[in-house]
Enzyme design. Sequence first.
Site, PDB file in Angstrom:
ATOM      1  N   GLY A  12      13.712  31.162 -10.826  1.00  0.00           N
ATOM      2  CA  GLY A  12      14.064  30.402  -9.636  1.00  0.00           C
ATOM      3  C   GLY A  12      12.908  29.497  -9.227  1.00  0.00           C
ATOM      4  CG  ASP A  13      11.401  29.546  -6.119  1.00  0.00           C
ATOM      5  OD1 ASP A  13      12.284  29.215  -5.319  1.00  0.00           O
ATOM      6  OD2 ASP A  13      10.891  30.678  -6.163  1.00  0.00           O
ATOM      7  CE  LYS A  16      17.949  26.622  -9.203  1.00  0.00           C
ATOM      8  NZ  LYS A  16      16.688  27.318  -9.157  1.00  0.00           N
ATOM      9  CG  ASN A  38      19.753  34.615  -2.664  1.00  0.00           C
ATOM     10  OD1 ASN A  38      20.544  33.708  -2.469  1.00  0.00           O
ATOM     11  ND2 ASN A  38      19.885  35.465  -3.661  1.00  0.00           N
ATOM     12  CB  ALA A  39      19.193  29.512  -2.962  1.00  0.00           C
ATOM     13  N   GLY A  40      16.701  28.399  -1.486  1.00  0.00           N
ATOM     14  CA  GLY A  40      16.198  27.479  -0.466  1.00  0.00           C
ATOM     15  C   GLY A  40      15.689  26.226  -1.140  1.00  0.00           C
ATOM     16  CG  HIS A  41      16.230  21.901  -2.518  1.00  0.00           C
ATOM     17  ND1 HIS A  41      15.093  21.674  -3.255  1.00  0.00           N
ATOM     18  CD2 HIS A  41      16.804  20.684  -2.342  1.00  0.00           C
ATOM     19  CE1 HIS A  41      14.991  20.394  -3.520  1.00  0.00           C
ATOM     20  NE2 HIS A  41      16.024  19.772  -2.968  1.00  0.00           N
ATOM     21  CB  THR A  42      12.108  21.578   1.242  1.00  0.00           C
ATOM     22  OG1 THR A  42      12.040  22.938   1.665  1.00  0.00           O
ATOM     23  CG2 THR A  42      11.645  20.679   2.373  1.00  0.00           C
ATOM     24  CB  THR A 132      15.384  36.731   0.139  1.00  0.00           C
ATOM     25  OG1 THR A 132      16.770  37.057  -0.046  1.00  0.00           O
ATOM     26  CG2 THR A 132      14.850  36.044  -1.114  1.00  0.00           C
ATOM     27  CD  GLN A 227      19.459  32.976  -6.252  1.00  0.00           C
ATOM     28  OE1 GLN A 227      20.577  33.043  -6.694  1.00  0.00           O
ATOM     29  NE2 GLN A 227      19.232  32.609  -5.007  1.00  0.00           N
ATOM     30  CB  THR A 242      19.361  37.678  -7.373  1.00  0.00           C
ATOM     31  OG1 THR A 242      20.069  37.645  -6.121  1.00  0.00           O
ATOM     32  CG2 THR A 242      20.108  36.849  -8.417  1.00  0.00           C
ATOM     33  CE  LYS A 340       5.131  22.065  -8.064  1.00  0.00           C
ATOM     34  NZ  LYS A 340       5.011  23.171  -7.121  1.00  0.00           N
TER      35      LYS A 340
END
Length: 436
Positions: A12-13, A16, A38-42, A132, A227, A242, A340
């Site tokens: 995850g992270d 995506k 449980n997922a998070g995206h900024t 989470t 994830q 998860t 990255k």
Amino acid sequence: MSMIVIVGAQWGDEGKGKIVDWYAEKADVVARFSGGANAGHTSYVDGVKYVTHLLPSGLLRGKKCVLGAGMVIDPAQLLEEIADFAQKGLSASSLSPEQIMISSSAHIILPTHKELDAAYENARGEKALGTTKRGIGPAYADKALRRGLLAGMMLSPAEFADKVHSLVLDHNWELLSNYDAESLDPEKIAQDYEGYAKKLKPYIQDTSLYLHQCLKNSQTVLAEGAQGTLLDVDHGGYPFVTSSSTVAGAAATGLGVSPKFISKIIGVAKCFQTRVGEGPMPTEILGREDLVNHLRGKMDDPGAEYGSTTGRPRRVGWLDLPLLRYAARINGFDELVLTKLDILSGLEFVKLCLAYSNQARTAVFPEPIAGDIAILRNFYPEYEDVLGWSEHIGEVRDFKDLPICAQLYVRKIENIVKKPVSFVSVGTGREQVIVR
Ligand code: IMP
């Protein structure tokens, strides 16, 4: 008629969200098929920060969005995200039920699912999984136990409230009798959920049929994974996973469309490795704080390696190619996206894990053994040092303009994983991409 599936190749992270955002421009519908908050995206659009946990990232491109049957949805969180986007200036029409569709077969998370998640983690003590605490495991457990709450039940808010009340009583009994934890007020929760049901009712529909029709009408559907492969409940490093299926195959079941519609599968991998939560991580960098800080970034930097859901610092390591090969096989990637690459600038050497050896350092394993990823604890990574580069590459848009060592690094990954790298991300900005 095509469905493009985008999934994470690691824990995850992987970034995506940015890749989905890029592909979403050419898609008609963006659909999430698994997981929950449980997922998070900024995302940053015109300098405004948007955080999504449940809403598919495609919403910011003005696309139709589906929350699929494979998801577990916290209605309070969803309404909060919709309200936040409205407050930040998204139009009412872009947040309307014509744009956002919730599968009637998705499952609903209750506050007691979160309490149970926390209680299970506390009870595990030192063996905690590092969840989470968003209630994900208990909600999927209720689904498997066939006592879960379906989004479609919200179409009759009063009856739904009764069902909520009854499930909260069951949860309370477990909290009190097994975990000595606090119970929650069933009346209040039932009342709150009746209110959520009234608000969310217009958004609920048979999204499987909707997506089928879109695909039949030659529209492009982007299936957005959550994830990553190594957190998949069946194919990840169980039990440090998860509770849902995160791999490409799950896009079909999680959205209720035939796998025959899938035209392309894209795997997203970070150029190094991160993990949040517990579990084996063979290439984790330990005892080199300078290096860890370089790769993790500072807490306030956009894209720094801190959980966007929990704020926890992520564990950091070198890119693990045996695991990436494993992910490529399980998912059947057509292409890889690397994110990255810019973060590796300034390192004298970049390590690439090519294989593992065993404790006696005799045998070499090209790929971990499926179903027993815990065995990774006894594997030693065999590294190759690739020469680093010092140049800042955030402004590069053409692969051949990258420093030669950065090009070599990407080519090595391609050669070892045997998948083409179609796209390299070199910064958090939407435009900071190299398309090959
Ligand atoms: P859960 O999904 O909250 O039950 O957490 C199970 C494991 O998956 C934990 O190790 C979490 O840290 C990890 N996890 C869940 N969602 C994400 C995610 O979106 N990114 C990275 N790790 C995640």
